[in-house]
Design an enzyme around this catalytic site. Structure first.
Site, PDB file in Angstrom:
ATOM      1  NE  ARG A 147      -3.811  -1.556  -0.092  1.00 26.28           N
ATOM      2  CZ  ARG A 147      -4.986  -2.012   0.806  1.00 26.28           C
ATOM      3  NH1 ARG A 147      -4.762  -2.400   1.774  1.00 26.28           N
ATOM      4  NH2 ARG A 147      -6.091  -1.960   0.071  1.00 26.28           N
ATOM      5  CD  GLN A 158      -2.170   6.004  -4.153  1.00 25.57           C
ATOM      6  OE1 GLN A 158      -1.992   7.042  -4.458  1.00 25.57           O
ATOM      7  NE2 GLN A 158      -2.334   6.364  -2.637  1.00 25.57           N
ATOM      8  CG  ASP A 205      -4.229  -0.828  -3.470  1.00 17.68           C
ATOM      9  OD1 ASP A 205      -4.508  -2.035  -3.356  1.00 17.68           O
ATOM     10  OD2 ASP A 205      -4.247  -0.113  -2.532  1.00 17.68           O
ATOM     11  CB  SER A 260      -7.433   0.159  -3.096  1.00 20.52           C
ATOM     12  OG  SER A 260      -6.706   0.268  -1.752  1.00 20.52           O
ATOM     13  CE1 TYR A 275      -3.900  -3.758   4.512  1.00 20.38           C
ATOM     14  CE2 TYR A 275      -1.407  -3.687   4.713  1.00 20.38           C
ATOM     15  CZ  TYR A 275      -2.589  -3.902   4.073  1.00 20.38           C
ATOM     16  OH  TYR A 275      -2.720  -3.739   2.454  1.00 20.38           O
TER      17      TYR A 275
HETATM   18  P1  NAD Z   1      -8.579  -4.370   5.477  1.00 22.64           P
HETATM   19  O1  NAD Z   1      -9.894  -4.654   4.448  1.00 22.64           O
HETATM   20  O2  NAD Z   1      -7.689  -5.114   5.852  1.00 22.64           O
HETATM   21  O3  NAD Z   1      -9.762  -4.039   6.826  1.00 22.64           O
HETATM   22  C1  NAD Z   1     -10.968  -3.136   6.676  1.00 22.64           C
HETATM   23  C2  NAD Z   1     -10.997  -2.184   8.055  1.00 22.64           C
HETATM   24  O4  NAD Z   1     -11.218  -3.308   8.993  1.00 22.64           O
HETATM   25  C3  NAD Z   1      -9.679  -1.767   8.219  1.00 22.64           C
HETATM   26  O5  NAD Z   1      -9.857  -0.234   8.276  1.00 22.64           O
HETATM   27  C4  NAD Z   1      -9.234  -2.221   9.567  1.00 22.64           C
HETATM   28  O6  NAD Z   1      -8.516  -1.216  10.494  1.00 22.64           O
HETATM   29  C5  NAD Z   1     -10.424  -2.514  10.141  1.00 22.64           C
HETATM   30  N1  NAD Z   1     -10.383  -3.579  11.452  1.00 22.64           N
HETATM   31  C6  NAD Z   1      -9.626  -4.389  11.625  1.00 22.64           C
HETATM   32  N2  NAD Z   1     -10.013  -5.128  12.846  1.00 22.64           N
HETATM   33  C7  NAD Z   1     -11.023  -4.357  13.428  1.00 22.64           C
HETATM   34  C8  NAD Z   1     -11.853  -4.672  14.450  1.00 22.64           C
HETATM   35  N3  NAD Z   1     -11.553  -5.593  15.343  1.00 22.64           N
HETATM   36  N4  NAD Z   1     -12.862  -3.874  14.564  1.00 22.64           N
HETATM   37  C9  NAD Z   1     -13.331  -2.776  13.654  1.00 22.64           C
HETATM   38  N5  NAD Z   1     -12.376  -2.566  12.403  1.00 22.64           N
HETATM   39  C10 NAD Z   1     -11.416  -3.469  12.409  1.00 22.64           C
HETATM   40  O7  NAD Z   1      -8.374  -2.635   5.228  1.00 22.64           O
HETATM   41  P2  NAD Z   1      -8.231  -1.922   3.941  1.00 22.64           P
HETATM   42  O8  NAD Z   1      -9.509  -1.334   3.361  1.00 22.64           O
HETATM   43  O9  NAD Z   1      -7.492  -2.994   2.996  1.00 22.64           O
HETATM   44  O10 NAD Z   1      -7.261  -0.797   4.390  1.00 22.64           O
HETATM   45  C11 NAD Z   1      -6.244  -1.158   5.291  1.00 22.64           C
HETATM   46  C12 NAD Z   1      -5.298  -0.026   5.526  1.00 22.64           C
HETATM   47  O11 NAD Z   1      -4.533   0.343   4.474  1.00 22.64           O
HETATM   48  C13 NAD Z   1      -5.993   1.129   5.937  1.00 22.64           C
HETATM   49  O12 NAD Z   1      -5.277   2.105   6.867  1.00 22.64           O
HETATM   50  C14 NAD Z   1      -6.178   2.004   4.727  1.00 22.64           C
HETATM   51  O13 NAD Z   1      -6.323   3.434   4.745  1.00 22.64           O
HETATM   52  C15 NAD Z   1      -4.817   2.050   3.923  1.00 22.64           C
HETATM   53  N6  NAD Z   1      -4.550   2.001   2.662  1.00 22.64           N
HETATM   54  C16 NAD Z   1      -3.647   2.622   2.055  1.00 22.64           C
HETATM   55  C17 NAD Z   1      -3.360   2.739   0.726  1.00 22.64           C
HETATM   56  C18 NAD Z   1      -2.371   3.519   0.065  1.00 22.64           C
HETATM   57  O14 NAD Z   1      -1.671   4.296   0.934  1.00 22.64           O
HETATM   58  N7  NAD Z   1      -1.967   3.423  -1.116  1.00 22.64           N
HETATM   59  C19 NAD Z   1      -4.416   2.164  -0.236  1.00 22.64           C
HETATM   60  C20 NAD Z   1      -5.610   1.697   0.390  1.00 22.64           C
HETATM   61  C21 NAD Z   1      -5.612   1.450   1.829  1.00 22.64           C
END
Ligand code: NAD
Length: 372
Positions: free
Chosen positions: A120, A125, A128, A131, A230
């Site tokens: 990530r 990006q 990804d 996402s 994460y």
């Molecule tokens: P994911 O699919 O792994 O998880 C979904 C969400 O569930 C996450 O926000 C996580 O914090 C939450 N979660 C986990 N355990 C939990 C609990 N017990 N109770 C409530 N919520 C809980 O996550 P994702 O959508 O793939 O995103 C993961 C991270 O990566 C985030 O911080 C996101 O902002 C970041 N991200 C960064 C980029 C980038 O910089 N290019 C792109 C996409 C996502």
């Protein structure tokens, strides 16, 4: 490079790894593209559109012959692996930690890139896939819930009286959760959302939803997120406080969209059977984490269960495939950006495994299996 695009065979998989738009771009880069007839039909792409873009239609029996690169959505089945030439490169969502044919990848000296492992980072990006597909799933999850919800979403003031807006609770405010918030808000619902990462608060509030917070210490807040951004598994004590809060919020909710995941681990169980039983009749739960164990105790993969108390529980592991045309368009662009890393300046296949994105995604190379 000779690039082959197969029709997906995994049950319920309607996406395709290349679209006419990306085919044109591969050709402009000097590559040749073969497409299996019917590969795009479930994603609303006719064979003629691929041909017009410059691809050649080649039946399954000879699709892979001489191919340098195989682009897929799902990892190849045993039958597809047998047909892929030794030494070829395969790009797909392998779900590497549970792919049953990893040994074959080494035996056939295939080079395999698992797109779900793309870091990530800013540079990655455009590639990804997690996402782009989570965004689709979050949107679709709300529509799916609405289909089963027996009331309006927005507040209505009519001559026959007032209709209250639906209350939507989002568990996990990552990419899918944020898109679910935005979609539910657009439909007029009152939305609240919960995440273990305190950083999610600002994003949730910027979409007009209320952030539900578990009372936690500074140390807990700091440990809730890995260096990669994460979520981490939380302590038993935190989970107990979280359960109390979610139980209270779920009782008030009409729709719950559960998206919480922890990479490489089972999804956290956030909605127990007792919590579901305490919800109002007509409420709907959509569990997007069902393939990694589920956030809801009553959700099963691709299952729809209505409790004795009238709560509908939907387990939805692959919602992106239900919006196959746009999901494919986004996935294919991600794959196009990734594939650019595989070729040298002359357009020949020459992946440099010192590249951080290729190193993170490569699960097999020249007979060797990488640690997962
Ligand atoms: P994911 O699919 O792994 O998880 C979904 C969400 O569930 C996450 O926000 C996580 O914090 C939450 N979660 C986990 N355990 C939990 C609990 N017990 N109770 C409530 N919520 C809980 O996550 P994702 O959508 O793939 O995103 C993961 C991270 O990566 C985030 O911080 C996101 O902002 C970041 N991200 C960064 C980029 C980038 O910089 N290019 C792109 C996409 C996502």
């Amino acid at each position: 490079m000779l690039i082959a695009i197969a029709a997906e065979t995994h049950p319920g998989e309607h996406r395709v790894a290349a679209t006419p738009e990306t085919v044109k771009k591969y050709l402009a880069q000097g590559h040749t593209v073969r497409v299996e007839p019917g590969a795009g039909l479930a994603a609303a792409i006719a064979d003629a559109q691929y041909v017009a873009a410059g691809a050649t239609l080649v039946p399954a029996e000879s699709l892979y012959a001489g191919a340098d690169v195989v682009l897929r959505v799902r990892a190849p089945s045993e039958a597809a692996l047998a047909a892929i030439p030794d030494g070829a490169t395969v790009v797909a969502l392998f779900e590497a930690h549970r792919y049953p044919h990893r040994r074959w990848l080494a035996d056939k000296r295939l080079t395999a890139f698992a797109l779900e492992r793309i870091p990530r980072t800013t540079r990655a990006q455009a590639m990804d896939v997690l996402s782009s597909q989570a965004n689709v799933a979050g949107y679709r999850a709300v529509l799916k819930a609405v289909q089963h919800y027996p009331r309006f979403m927005p507040m209505l003031m009519t001559a026959a009286g007032t209709v209250k807006p639906a209350r939507v609770l989002i568990l996990g405010a990552g990419v899918a959760g944020l898109q679910a918030i935005a979609t539910a808000r657009r439909l007029g619902a009152m939305v609240e959302a919960f995440d273990v990462r305190p950083a999610a608060r600002e994003q949730v509030e910027s979409l007009g939803a209320r952030f539900v917070e578990v009372p936690s210490s500074e140390a807990e807040q700091l440990s809730s997120q890995s260096a990669a951004g994460y979520a981490r598994a939380m302590s038993d004590d935190y989970q107990a406080r979280q359960a109390t809060l979610i139980a209270a919020r779920a009782c008030e909710a009409d729709i719950v969209i559960a998206t919480a995941q922890i990479p490489g681990q089972p999804a956290p169980l956030l909605l127990t059977e007792a919590m579901v039983t305490a919800m109002k009749p007509g409420s709907v739960i959509v569990d997007l984490a069902v393939d990694s164990g589920g956030n809801c105790a009553l959700a099963s993969p691709d299952g729809c269960h209505v409790t004795a108390g009238g709560v509908t529980v939907l387990g939805c592991g692959n919602l992106a495939a239900e919006l196959a045309a746009d999901a494919s368009a986004l996935y294919a662009r991600n794959v196009l950006a990734f594939t650019a890393l595989l070729a040298d300046q002359a357009g020949h296949l020459a992946p440099d495994l010192a590249d951080d994105i290729l190193a993170a995604t490569c699960i097999a190379h020249r007979g060797e299996l990488m640690p997962i």
